[in-house]
Design an enzyme around this catalytic site. Structure first.
Site, PDB file in Angstrom:
ATOM      1  N   TRP A 588       9.156  -7.255  -7.950  1.00  0.00           N
ATOM      2  CA  TRP A 588       9.593  -8.633  -7.647  1.00  0.00           C
ATOM      3  C   TRP A 588      10.277  -9.268  -8.850  1.00  0.00           C
ATOM      4  CZ3 TRP A 588       6.586 -13.665  -8.339  1.00  0.00           C
ATOM      5  CH2 TRP A 588       5.724 -13.601  -9.441  1.00  0.00           C
ATOM      6  N   ASP A 589      10.073  -8.663 -10.027  1.00  0.00           N
ATOM      7  CA  ASP A 589      10.738  -9.148 -11.236  1.00  0.00           C
ATOM      8  C   ASP A 589      12.232  -9.376 -10.976  1.00  0.00           C
ATOM      9  OD1 ASP A 589       8.408  -7.592 -11.759  1.00  0.00           O
ATOM     10  OD2 ASP A 589       8.943  -7.461 -13.877  1.00  0.00           O
ATOM     11  N   GLU A 727      -2.700 -11.425 -10.928  1.00  0.00           N
ATOM     12  CA  GLU A 727      -3.292 -10.150 -10.513  1.00  0.00           C
ATOM     13  C   GLU A 727      -4.714  -9.959 -11.040  1.00  0.00           C
ATOM     14  OE1 GLU A 727      -0.133  -7.792 -12.034  1.00  0.00           O
ATOM     15  OE2 GLU A 727       0.995  -7.787 -10.165  1.00  0.00           O
ATOM     16  N   LYS A 824      -3.937 -14.946 -14.792  1.00  0.00           N
ATOM     17  CA  LYS A 824      -3.031 -14.150 -15.630  1.00  0.00           C
ATOM     18  C   LYS A 824      -1.745 -14.908 -15.929  1.00  0.00           C
ATOM     19  CE  LYS A 824      -0.869  -9.547 -15.446  1.00  0.00           C
ATOM     20  NZ  LYS A 824      -0.664  -8.376 -14.568  1.00  0.00           N
ATOM     21  N   GLN A 825      -1.227 -15.570 -14.915  1.00  0.00           N
ATOM     22  CA  GLN A 825       0.071 -16.235 -15.062  1.00  0.00           C
ATOM     23  C   GLN A 825       0.190 -17.313 -13.993  1.00  0.00           C
ATOM     24  OE1 GLN A 825       1.825 -12.323 -13.586  1.00  0.00           O
ATOM     25  NE2 GLN A 825       3.506 -13.728 -13.232  1.00  0.00           N
TER      26      GLN A 825
END
Lengths: 996, 269
Positions: A588-589, A727, A824-825
């Site tokens: 998906w980056d 994640e 995580k983000q």
């Protein structure tokens, strides 16, 4: 000419390079006077242009004088321009002679002003007892003779000292202090009659009042060269009057504009008053100038390694650090969207990772990875005594990598390499070095792991590597390797071809390699510079007040542009074409982090990425069907085709098998692909895409979500068992990011088919599911719950155990982290970044305040996006800290894995933080919305974009937004009225607000 | 080249000598016993005699005597006991501490409860990601020549020694490890292992889990600074001999740079 050898010995170091442009004054520099025979200069100018040099004459006189005397007719690929009439005219010269290319047009009012200024000057000087007269009316200027006496009618340059003395005596006899006094009188006179910016010069005999001067010429020249990718560091400027004459600025000094820094500026004049700083006074007159031109011709004939413009704002300088060598190879990847070559040292193999890959060419059916192709840039370099560390510089402006190594008494090794952007199948290397320490070696070297099939056809060698999918990478190379005066010269031109399923034949490339070799290194280099200049024209970013951030932004944009071709299809892996990490798999980056930048600065490249997704649609449909669902379910990780190539498990430190769940559960990729398609269509203004090939990227994904959602008894729709961007947790139910992205997907697809008048019943069904999807929003707190049950997890904040960024799952263990609120983000906040129209207005700040302290930033994707949302929330200084972290991620190898390739998503994130965050640019149906929030230390942010396909430049300062546009542009500030900015642009004041 | 085995009259004498002999065989070096007379009845000379190892008996301060014996150029390193008596996790003795603090050559500290020594086949090398640490270890790897030993390069992830980002830890750690090995332990016999948490505990835990025969770790010889706690813990708790390799103190610039980068950490042992 003087003895050639003797002249060269005397040349200053600044001349020890190959210049791409030579700009010079005429009278006194190229020729002794206007009557001199200029045939020698003519031959040199024509030879220089034939060798690819751009030659520019800058003079105060008119075209008849210059062309009449020079009469040169340039031979491409170089060019000849005449910048004449003291900055007011530019002529381009071709076989038919000079042709006007540009002129500073004046209004009748300005012409009258010049006449009045000259008359007033004479009047004022007369009042002080000096007789002067207007001797000519040139384009945009008037010339007043200060010594209208027969014996000084036309003094030669050589008599400048005598002339100066005579004029000085004449002035002093009237009580005028000197030439500066005269110039001051002329300036005052011009301003008095209404000329706001008079350009007044003096060649001692005259004082001239004009609207332009040689600075205008030089600015035009530098802008012209910039468009060819030639920076000022590659320009030789020569004149004879840089220093003051009679205390008045010399006429050539006007050429010394600030943008000229790094150019080699040489005076061959007498310069009785000395020369300004930065000008090298060589003296010697036209003979010396001719020797310099000869030296340039000799360098070109000798195929010396050219130079780059070592502009610190555009150049990555890398120390020779053995520990960081592989990291540097990634940073210096030479790529053109089709092929990528890591910037490994030419002789390296052991403990380094030289690699050539081709976009979308994978091998290995069970665990596909980018196929390594034949290596084109290897050299044999022998260790010698006295070797100094390498000096490596990568020019981000042109994608050219240079290397220098001093080898003691043996001399110096210099190389230059690039992957041609203009001709994406071409790679070029030129090297020079001591003949006993450097040699060419194999033209095409095998990669470490792949066998090479080889062959040759006379002087052309070819080689290829084969993929398990039937395709492969084929290269053919031509090399010149000879020794002249103890210096070995190696020049290698390679042609590449690659195909996913059909291995290109070596013989097919032989003729192409010959063609490229005929084109030659110098011309390929010129094309490379020009091609990158065109790319930058639509993509450049400047940050005033923060050179490090500016370089980081340019680094990011360079590699984004280099990683994706502007046609066909592009499988853009997480590390682009810069390394082997993740086998080049696509995540998906690409859709969420890379495509938005490309859509705004190089839409054809964004379109190529989407073509890759379009090709995957059959596979995505098959996967959905196999799962018993409708539509298309894109795979989390792909390579050769749409097959999911996410590993299913790995081993932990104890050797136990650990499942990898992202492939099964990180389903937001489905909506991410749709979102990327929508972004491209909107930014590019490509109205046909979503009604044509791109339609199914939205429609089929919407169908998937409908079949994926489960309705509960209350009629609420849920997505169970997914993993969001965070994640650390998963699988979870009703991840807010996944649900809201799915909702966005359903609504946009519904709009699409409704607008097309297609199946409106299906669209209504999609809307119903979209409306029923829960999103975890709590009106009381203004927050979205990241997933069902998140709020009841251990309320751990990241600051309680580490300073972010930190890999919390490694330090605390995956189990502990998954049971806590550490994330995580950005997850919920990704919604505010990607689909702000889908979240509740005003919800950014409460979610930022809540999730920010819980974010470990353990993902390289995190800092840039967090910076973007912080900036959107008006916290620009806080955002800047995370932005800097993102900027340093690869350059300082903050992950310890940049050796495996650049983090392309981070580079895309850097661009997004700048444009969507700090500049606050968004698009909607009505046009462009700008809501800037600059950090306090930034004086200005300048971005170039193509909203709705319209090329624009925004220059944002703390007080206003300046817009340059090529077409009428609808624009509004956040919460402001819409305005239509007509070309060439305008300026809008920003409402002042409290700084963050 | 010679290895000095410092033998006292305690239960540590036998494992010290056995360790020295095992290392001597691996490196092709001779072993010389050194006993500092302490007026106690004991076994030092008997142990050496039984192994046919010549033993030099001297008098004076044990620390000074061992350092004197280490001084000659042909002496590789010294092997000595961690403390006199076995008994689990106890602080390292004064003699051992005094020697390791002042020695400019490697010193191998053998716990008295060290298991029966076998040929060295696996060595644990804790690395903290500083060039100075790697430099300290490099001569050991070189001295091993072609010896068939496995090098387990250990990195303990802590607050300042963990990578800042791992996108997909289950896969990135392998990538990270490969780069780590290339930078800091570029030896074909080496493989990477990691633990998370306190460095000392991580080293001891890894030594057990990896079933190593020796721990070879660099240290800054600065017992007064916080760094020493890792060494002290390892010496107190290690089940196997610990070779301490003096590292050049890191420069301020290097420390600053590594802290900024925090790529592979900066905590010195």
């Amino acid at each position: 000419l003087a003895d050639d050898v003797a002249v060269r010995v005397m040349e200053p170091t600044i001349l020890d390079r190959t210049f791409e442009a030579v700009v010079f004054d005429w009278d006194g520099t190229a020729v002794p006077d206007r009557q001199a025979d200029a045939s020698a200069v003519r031959r040199q100018v024509e030879d220089l242009t034939r060798a690819g040099v751009h030659v520019v004459v800058v003079s105060g006189t008119h075209v008849g004088n210059i062309d009449g005397q020079l009469h040169a007719r340039p031979v491409p690929p170089g060019s000849l321009h005449l910048c004449l009439n003291r900055g007011s005219e530019v002529f381009v010269v071709d076989d038919n002679g000079p042709r006007l290319a540009w002129r500073r047009e004046t209004s009748p009012l300005e012409e009258a002003g010049l006449d009045a200024a000259a008359a007033r000057t004479i009047e004022l000087l007369g009042a002080r007892g000096l007789t002067a007269e207007v001797v000519s009316q040139r384009v945009n200027r008037r010339k007043v003779d200060l010594i209208p006496e027969p014996e000084w009618h036309d003094p030669p340059k050589a008599m400048i000292d005598n002339l100066l003395a005579a004029v000085d005596a004449r002035l002093r006899a009237t009580g005028i202090a000197g030439l500066p006094d005269v110039v001051a009188v002329a300036i005052a006179a011009a301003r008095e009659v209404g000329i706001p910016d008079p350009r007044v010069t003096s060649d001692v005999k005259h004082v001239e009042v004009g609207l332009t001067d040689k600075s205008d010429s030089m600015r035009w020249v530098l802008d012209h060269l910039r468009r060819l990718g030639i920076g000022p560091g590659l320009v030789l400027v020569a004149g004879d009057e840089f220093g003051p004459l009679g205390d008045v600025q010399g006429s050539d000094a006007f050429m010394l504009v600030p943008q000229l820094r790094r150019a080699a500026v040489i005076s061959v004049g007498v310069e009785p008053g000395g020369v300004p700083e930065g000008v090298f006074h060589a003296g010697g007159g036209p003979a010396r100038f001719a020797a310099m031109l000869d030296d340039q011709l000799t360098r070109r004939a000798g195929r010396r390694v050219p130079s780059i413009d070592e502009d610190p704002d555009w150049t990555l300088f890398l120390d020779d650090d053995r520990a960081l060598r592989r990291t540097h190879e990634s940073l210096c990847t030479m790529a053109n969207g089709r092929f990528g070559t890591r910037g490994a040292r030419e002789e390296d193999g052991h403990d380094t990772t030289p690699l050539v890959v081709a976009s979308g060419i994978y091998t290995g059916r069970s665990a596909p990875r980018l196929l390594a192709g034949p290596r084109w840039d290897g050299l044999l370099v022998r260790a010698t005594d006295g070797v100094e560390p390498d000096r490596v510089a990568f020019d981000l402006r042109t994608g050219v990598l240079v290397r220098e190594r001093r080898m003691g008494a043996h001399g110096q090794l210099r190389t230059m390499r690039f992957a041609s952007l203009a001709q994406p199948e071409a790679m070029a290397l030129r090297a020079e070095g001591p003949s006993d320490a450097m040699a060419g070696g194999p033209h095409l070297a095998p990669p470490d792991e792949n066998e090479l099939e080889r062959g040759d056809d006379a002087e052309v060698h070819w080689a290829r590597t084969r993929s398990t999918f039937g395709g492969g990478i084929t290269a053919a190379a031509v090399e010149v390797d000879d020794v002249v005066d103890g210096r070995r010269r190696v020049e290698r031109i390679a042609a590449y071809s690659a195909h996913r399923t059909d291995l290109p034949a070596g013989a097919d490339l032989v003729s192409r390699a010959r063609e490229l070799a005929t084109t030659g290194f110098d011309r390929l280099l010129a094309q490379q510079r020009a091609a990158w200049a065109r790319r930058w024209e639509a993509a450049e970013i400047a940050i005033e007040g923060d050179p490090d951030a500016e370089l980081a932004a340019r680094f990011a944009i360079h590699h984004l542009l280099a990683s994706v071709a502007g046609d066909g299809e592009a499988a853009v892996g997480a590390r682009g074409l810069s390394g082997p990490a993740y086998g080049g798999h696509v995540f998906w980056d690409t859709d969420v982090f890379v495509v938005p930048a490309l859509a705004a600065i190089h839409p054809q490249a964004a379109r190529a990425v989407l073509q890759y997704r379009i090709r995957q649609l059959p596979d995505a449909r098959r996967v959905a069907a196999a799962l018993g669902r409708s539509g298309a379910r894109f795979a989390w990780e792909t390579a050769h085709d749409g097959t999911d190539v996410t590993p299913r498990s790995t081993h932990d430190t104890s050797g136990a098998l650990v499942p990898i769940l992202t492939g099964q559960h990180e389903e937001h990729i489905v909506a991410d692909v749709a979102w990327a398609a929508w972004q491209y269509a909107r930014w590019a203004g490509d109205a046909t895409f979503l009604s044509g090939e791109g339609r199914d990227l939205l429609v089929e994904t919407a169908r998937y979500w409908v079949s994926r959602a489960r309705l509960d008894a209350a009629g609420h729709a849920h997505l169970y068992g997914v993993i969001g961007p965070d994640e650390y947790h998963g699988p979870v139910d009703d991840n807010a990011f996944t649900n809201v992205m799915a909702r966005w997907n359903l609504r946009r697809a519904a709009e699409l088919i409704e607008a097309a008048g297609h199946d409106e019943a299906e669209a209504a069904g999609w809307r119903a599911i979209a409306d029923a999807l829960v999103d975890g929003y709590d009106a009381d707190t203004g927050r979205y719950e990241q997933f069902a049950g998140y709020s009841s997890l251990e309320p751990l904040l990241i600051a309680e155990f580490a300073d972010p960024p930190v890999v919390a799952d490694v330090l605390l263990g995956a189990r502990r982290v998954s049971g806590s609120q550490i994330i995580k983000q950005a997850d919920v906040l990704m919604l505010h970044h990607l689909v702000p129209e889908e979240v509740v207005p005003g919800s950014l700040v409460p979610n930022l305040d809540y999730y920010g302290p819980r974010t470990a930033h353990g993902s390289s994707l995190s800092p840039a996006i967090q910076a973007a949302v912080l900036a959107r929330a008006g916290r620009a200084d806080e955002a800047l800290k995370l932005f800097r972290l993102a900027c340093r991620l690869d350059r300082d190898d903050l992950t310890g894995t940049t050796a495996g390739g650049l983090h392309l998503a981070t580079l895309g994130g850097v661009w997004q933080a700048l444009v969507f965050g700090f500049a606050g640019v968004r698009l909607d149906e009505g046009g462009v919305i700008v809501d800037p929030h600059l950090p306090r230390e930034w004086r200005a942010l300048e971005v170039r974009l193509r909203p709705h396909g319209i090329p624009i430049r925004l220059r944002i300062t703390p007080t206003d937004v300046e817009i340059q546009t090529e077409l009428a542009l609808a624009l509004r500030l956040e919460r402001g009225p819409a305005v239509v900015v007509q070309p060439p642009g305008g300026q809008i004041a920003l409402p002042q607000r409290r700084s963050s | 080249m010679t290895i000095i085995a410092a033998l006292d009259n305690s239960a540590a004498a036998r494992p010290v000598l056995e360790s020295a002999l095992a290392m001597g065989r691996l490196l092709g070096s001779s072993v010389e016993g050194l006993h500092i007379r302490d007026g106690q009845p004991g076994t030092a000379e008997q142990v050496a005699g039984a192994a046919a190892v010549p033993v030099r008996v001297v008098e004076g301060d044990p620390v000074d005597a061992i350092l004197d014996a280490l001084a000659p150029d042909d002496v590789l390193f010294a092997v000595l006991g961690a403390r006199r008596a076995p008994g689990g996790h106890r602080p390292v003795g004064r003699t051992a501490l005094g020697v390791v603090e002042r020695a400019t050559k490697a010193v191998v500290v053998v716990p008295p409860e060290s298991r029966s020594v076998r040929p060295l086949r696996r060595i644990l090398v804790p690395l903290d990601g500083r060039p100075a640490t790697a430099e300290a270890v490099r001569p050991v790897l070189a001295a091993l020549g072609d010896a068939p030993v496995e090098i387990v390069a250990l990195h303990v992830f802590g607050g300042s020694t963990a990578p800042r980002f791992l996108d997909r830890p289950e896969r990135d750690i392998d990538m990270w490890a490969q780069e780590f090995l290339t930078r800091y332990c570029d030896d074909p016999r080496s493989r990477f292992a990691w633990r998370a948490g306190a460095p000392g505990a991580g080293v001891v835990e890894a030594a057990t889990l990896e079933d190593v025969d020796l721990i070879a770790m660099s240290w800054s010889r600065n017992i007064g600074a916080g760094h020493a706690s890792v060494v002290e813990e390892v010496l107190a708790r290690s089940p196997v001999p610990v070779a301490l390799l003096p590292a050049e103190p890191s420069t301020r610039a290097e420390r600053g740079s590594r802290r900024d980068e925090a790529v592979h950490g900066d905590s010195s042992f």
